[in-house]
Write a protein that holds these residues in place. Structure first.
Motif, mmCIF file in Angstrom:
data_model
loop_
_atom_site.group_PDB
_atom_site.id
_atom_site.type_symbol
_atom_site.label_atom_id
_atom_site.label_comp_id
_atom_site.label_asym_id
_atom_site.label_seq_id
_atom_site.Cartn_x
_atom_site.Cartn_y
_atom_site.Cartn_z
ATOM 1 N N THR A 1 0.840 -1.197 0.000
ATOM 2 C CA THR A 1 0.000 0.000 0.000
ATOM 3 C C THR A 1 0.854 1.217 0.000
ATOM 4 O O THR A 1 1.939 1.220 0.625
ATOM 5 C CB THR A 1 -0.910 0.009 1.232
ATOM 6 N N VAL A 2 0.346 2.202 -0.694
ATOM 7 C CA VAL A 2 1.062 3.458 -0.778
ATOM 8 C C VAL A 2 0.177 4.518 -0.172
ATOM 9 O O VAL A 2 -0.999 4.684 -0.568
ATOM 10 C CB VAL A 2 1.416 3.816 -2.229
ATOM 11 N N SER A 3 0.605 5.211 0.782
ATOM 12 C CA SER A 3 -0.156 6.258 1.467
ATOM 13 C C SER A 3 0.036 7.575 0.750
ATOM 14 O O SER A 3 1.160 8.017 0.554
ATOM 15 C CB SER A 3 0.301 6.351 2.932
ATOM 16 N N ASN A 4 -1.195 8.187 0.273
ATOM 17 C CA ASN A 4 -1.186 9.476 -0.408
ATOM 18 C C ASN A 4 -2.345 10.297 0.140
ATOM 19 O O ASN A 4 -3.534 9.908 0.007
ATOM 20 C CB ASN A 4 -1.329 9.296 -1.902
ATOM 21 N N PRO A 5 -2.180 11.450 0.761
ATOM 22 C CA PRO A 5 -3.285 12.193 1.359
ATOM 23 C C PRO A 5 -4.319 12.711 0.352
ATOM 24 O O PRO A 5 -5.505 12.759 0.614
ATOM 25 C CB PRO A 5 -2.559 13.336 2.080
ATOM 26 N N GLU A 6 -3.939 13.093 -0.865
ATOM 27 C CA GLU A 6 -4.899 13.612 -1.856
ATOM 28 C C GLU A 6 -5.851 12.531 -2.329
ATOM 29 O O GLU A 6 -7.048 12.750 -2.517
ATOM 30 C CB GLU A 6 -4.129 14.193 -3.038
ATOM 31 N N MET A 7 -5.281 11.323 -2.500
ATOM 32 C CA MET A 7 -6.129 10.218 -2.930
ATOM 33 C C MET A 7 -7.101 9.847 -1.837
ATOM 34 O O MET A 7 -8.241 9.449 -2.103
ATOM 35 C CB MET A 7 -5.267 9.008 -3.306
ATOM 36 N N GLU A 8 -6.680 9.935 -0.564
ATOM 37 C CA GLU A 8 -7.577 9.607 0.523
ATOM 38 C C GLU A 8 -8.771 10.577 0.548
ATOM 39 O O GLU A 8 -9.896 10.196 0.871
ATOM 40 C CB GLU A 8 -6.806 9.644 1.847
ATOM 41 N N LYS A 9 -8.599 11.883 0.236
ATOM 42 C CA LYS A 9 -9.715 12.863 0.227
ATOM 43 C C LYS A 9 -10.749 12.535 -0.850
ATOM 44 O O LYS A 9 -11.931 12.796 -0.698
ATOM 45 C CB LYS A 9 -9.158 14.264 -0.004
ATOM 46 N N GLN A 10 -10.337 11.957 -1.973
ATOM 47 C CA GLN A 10 -11.270 11.622 -3.048
ATOM 48 C C GLN A 10 -11.956 10.288 -2.818
ATOM 49 O O GLN A 10 -13.126 10.106 -3.197
ATOM 50 C CB GLN A 10 -10.515 11.604 -4.394
ATOM 51 N N ILE A 11 -11.306 9.340 -2.234
ATOM 52 C CA ILE A 11 -11.845 7.988 -2.092
ATOM 53 C C ILE A 11 -12.774 7.898 -0.900
ATOM 54 O O ILE A 11 -13.833 7.252 -0.954
ATOM 55 C CB ILE A 11 -10.690 6.966 -1.976
ATOM 56 N N LEU A 12 -12.487 8.553 0.185
ATOM 57 C CA LEU A 12 -13.280 8.404 1.398
ATOM 58 C C LEU A 12 -14.729 8.879 1.216
ATOM 59 O O LEU A 12 -15.676 8.191 1.622
ATOM 60 C CB LEU A 12 -12.608 9.145 2.541
ATOM 61 N N PRO A 13 -15.063 10.080 0.620
ATOM 62 C CA PRO A 13 -16.489 10.482 0.477
ATOM 63 C C PRO A 13 -17.269 9.524 -0.398
ATOM 64 O O PRO A 13 -18.419 9.178 -0.129
ATOM 65 C CB PRO A 13 -16.386 11.869 -0.155
ATOM 66 N N ALA B 1 -16.726 6.367 -0.833
ATOM 67 C CA ALA B 1 -16.929 5.122 -0.081
ATOM 68 C C ALA B 1 -18.008 5.292 0.965
ATOM 69 O O ALA B 1 -18.837 4.390 1.200
ATOM 70 C CB ALA B 1 -15.619 4.700 0.563
ATOM 71 N N LEU B 2 -18.127 6.476 1.581
ATOM 72 C CA LEU B 2 -19.148 6.716 2.591
ATOM 73 C C LEU B 2 -20.537 6.760 1.968
ATOM 74 O O LEU B 2 -21.537 6.228 2.510
ATOM 75 C CB LEU B 2 -18.846 8.017 3.325
ATOM 76 N N SER B 3 -20.618 7.409 0.833
ATOM 77 C CA SER B 3 -21.930 7.485 0.164
ATOM 78 C C SER B 3 -22.388 6.126 -0.291
ATOM 79 O O SER B 3 -23.573 5.761 -0.199
ATOM 80 C CB SER B 3 -21.845 8.456 -1.034
ATOM 81 N N GLU B 4 -21.522 5.351 -0.813
ATOM 82 C CA GLU B 4 -21.889 3.998 -1.236
ATOM 83 C C GLU B 4 -22.295 3.167 -0.044
ATOM 84 O O GLU B 4 -23.234 2.347 -0.133
ATOM 85 C CB GLU B 4 -20.694 3.372 -1.956
ATOM 86 N N LEU B 5 -21.652 3.374 1.085
ATOM 87 C CA LEU B 5 -21.990 2.600 2.291
ATOM 88 C C LEU B 5 -23.374 2.969 2.793
ATOM 89 O O LEU B 5 -24.164 2.106 3.224
ATOM 90 C CB LEU B 5 -20.931 2.853 3.373
ATOM 91 N N LYS B 6 -23.694 4.262 2.772
ATOM 92 C CA LYS B 6 -25.041 4.695 3.199
ATOM 93 C C LYS B 6 -26.110 4.132 2.283
ATOM 94 O O LYS B 6 -27.193 3.752 2.733
ATOM 95 C CB LYS B 6 -25.101 6.210 3.198
ATOM 96 N N LEU B 7 -25.828 4.068 0.979
ATOM 97 C CA LEU B 7 -26.817 3.535 0.035
ATOM 98 C C LEU B 7 -27.110 2.086 0.304
ATOM 99 O O LEU B 7 -28.249 1.622 0.290
ATOM 100 C CB LEU B 7 -26.290 3.758 -1.389
ATOM 101 N N ARG B 8 -26.072 1.344 0.585
ATOM 102 C CA ARG B 8 -26.260 -0.081 0.862
ATOM 103 C C ARG B 8 -26.991 -0.297 2.172
ATOM 104 O O ARG B 8 -27.827 -1.197 2.277
ATOM 105 C CB ARG B 8 -24.915 -0.790 0.892
#
Length: 391
Positions: free
Chosen positions: A361-373, A375-382
């Motif tokens: 795994t490669v840790s990148n803060p910019e990618m984390e800002k785009q992926i986390l919202p 993932a949260l929206s998809e989780l709420k939908l499910r």
């Protein structure tokens, strides 16, 4: 009774036979049991078997005969025999009959130089007697160094015998006049001896007499009417007895001082005196000297502080001046050693394993800002879909 060839006692002649016997002569009132040794042509008598000094001796040069004692005796086991000498008869009693025959054979063989044929002996014993006669002949004909026949027999010389020539004998008697006036010395001829005497008659008078050996054994004084003797001891005893004690054998005993003395001289007046060295009260102990420039060792040295003053040492010269000890020079610190990364890849395991490899795994803060919202929206939908299904 054991027979031991070659045994020596006090430089006596070779031993031929020995054992206990009872001896009785015309002078003895009772018999005495003595350890008897036949050494050469002489019988030596000891009080005990282990003694080194003999008490009597009998020279067999004047032997006439050796016969059994035929006198009646209630003791049937007694093995007696008589030794007839020119000066008298001596009676002996052996331990048993066999020992008596051996004693008679040995005495007759060494005295007459022949083995008697009238004795009751075994063939082996007769052979031993023949060997004894041969040894005695060789001993007399082949003297040891500094000896000559027939004086090759290891005779014990009288106490007044001294190895001095003609003139030195007179000087010795003159110097030691208080200790005797007769001495025995070597003669001019080989195997001969001489007697030197000193007496005072309006001055010292010296006399010299020749003592010559006899072919058959013994000695005689060579005068107008020769006097014969069995041994040199008899020669000296005759000179003393016939002169009513006027002649005394010279006997010089060694003298040893009991105190240590020395000659000391006085430096002031130059006088020399004899002083005695007194013994010390305590034993003397010799110890090594301690040098002045070397300190004595200290068993428990005192503790010193870390901050000491500057030490000083002594030069070793006579003035005793001191100089300060320089402080040690400080060196710069050494640089830290360099480290280099390994250039070779890590070694792979020799055998593959079934364990799944961990994803990297490669840790990148910019990618984390785009992926986390997202993932949260998809989780709420499910979650909403699951809640509707439950209703």
């Amino acid at each position: 009774m054991a027979r031991r060839n070659g045994r020596m006692k006090n430089q006596l002649p070779d031993l031929y036979y020995e054992g206990y016997m009872e001896k009785r002569s015309f002078k003895d009132k009772t018999s005495r049991k003595l350890w008897t040794c036949l050494c050469g042509k002489t019988l030596f008598f000891f009080n005990d078997k282990r003694d080194e000094d003999y008490v009597e001796k009998l020279d067999l040069c004047g032997l006439v005969s050796v016969t059994d004692d035929s006198s009646p005796d209630p003791n049937l086991d007694a093995a007696r025999f008589n030794v007839q000498m020119t000066k008298g008869n001596i009676k002996f009693t052996a331990s048993n009959a066999e020992s008596r025959e051996l004693w008679k054979g040995y005495i007759h063989s060494v005295a007459k130089m022949e083995v008697p044929l009238t004795l009751n002996l075994l063939p082996g014993q007769v052979h031993i007697l023949r060997e004894t006669v041969q040894k005695e002949k060789e001993r007399l004909t082949n003297p040891e160094p500094n000896q000559s026949p027939p004086a090759a027999v290891k005779l014990e010389m009288p106490a007044c015998y001294y190895e001095v020539p003609y003139l030195e004998a007179e000087l010795l008697l003159e110097r030691e006049a208080s200790k005797g006036n007769l001495l025995l010395r070597p003669g001019k001829q080989k195997g001969s001896f001489a007697i030197t005497t000193r007496q005072d008659l309006e001055g010292p008078m010296f006399r010299h007499y020749r003592v010559l050996p006899k072919p058959e054994g013994g000695f005689y004084i060579a005068v107008d009417k020769p006097v014969h003797f069995d041994s040199l001891h008899d020669v000296v005893a005759y000179m003393v007895e016939k002169t009513d004690g006027s002649l005394i054998p010279l006997n010089i005993e060694a003298h040893y001082d009991k105190n240590i003395s020395f000659i000391a001289s006085d430096n002031e007046n130059g006088e020399r005196t004899q002083r005695a060295l007194l013994p010390p009260e305590h034993p003397i102990r010799v110890t090594g000297k301690v040098r002045n420039d070397e300190p004595e060792p200290v068993e428990n040295p005192p503790a010193t502080d870390k901050k000491e003053e500057k030490a000083s040492v002594t030069d070793g010269c006579s003035s005793g001046e001191t100089r300060p000890v320089p402080e040690p020079r400080k060196l710069p610190p050494c640089p830290a050693p360099r480290t280099f990364a390994p250039t070779q890849p890590a070694a792979k395991p020799a055998f593959p394993t079934n364990a799944p490899e961990k994803p990297t795994t490669v840790s990148n803060p910019e990618m984390e800002k785009q992926i986390l919202p997202a993932a949260l929206s998809e989780l709420k939908l499910r979650l909403g879909q699951k809640s509707k299904l439950r209703v």
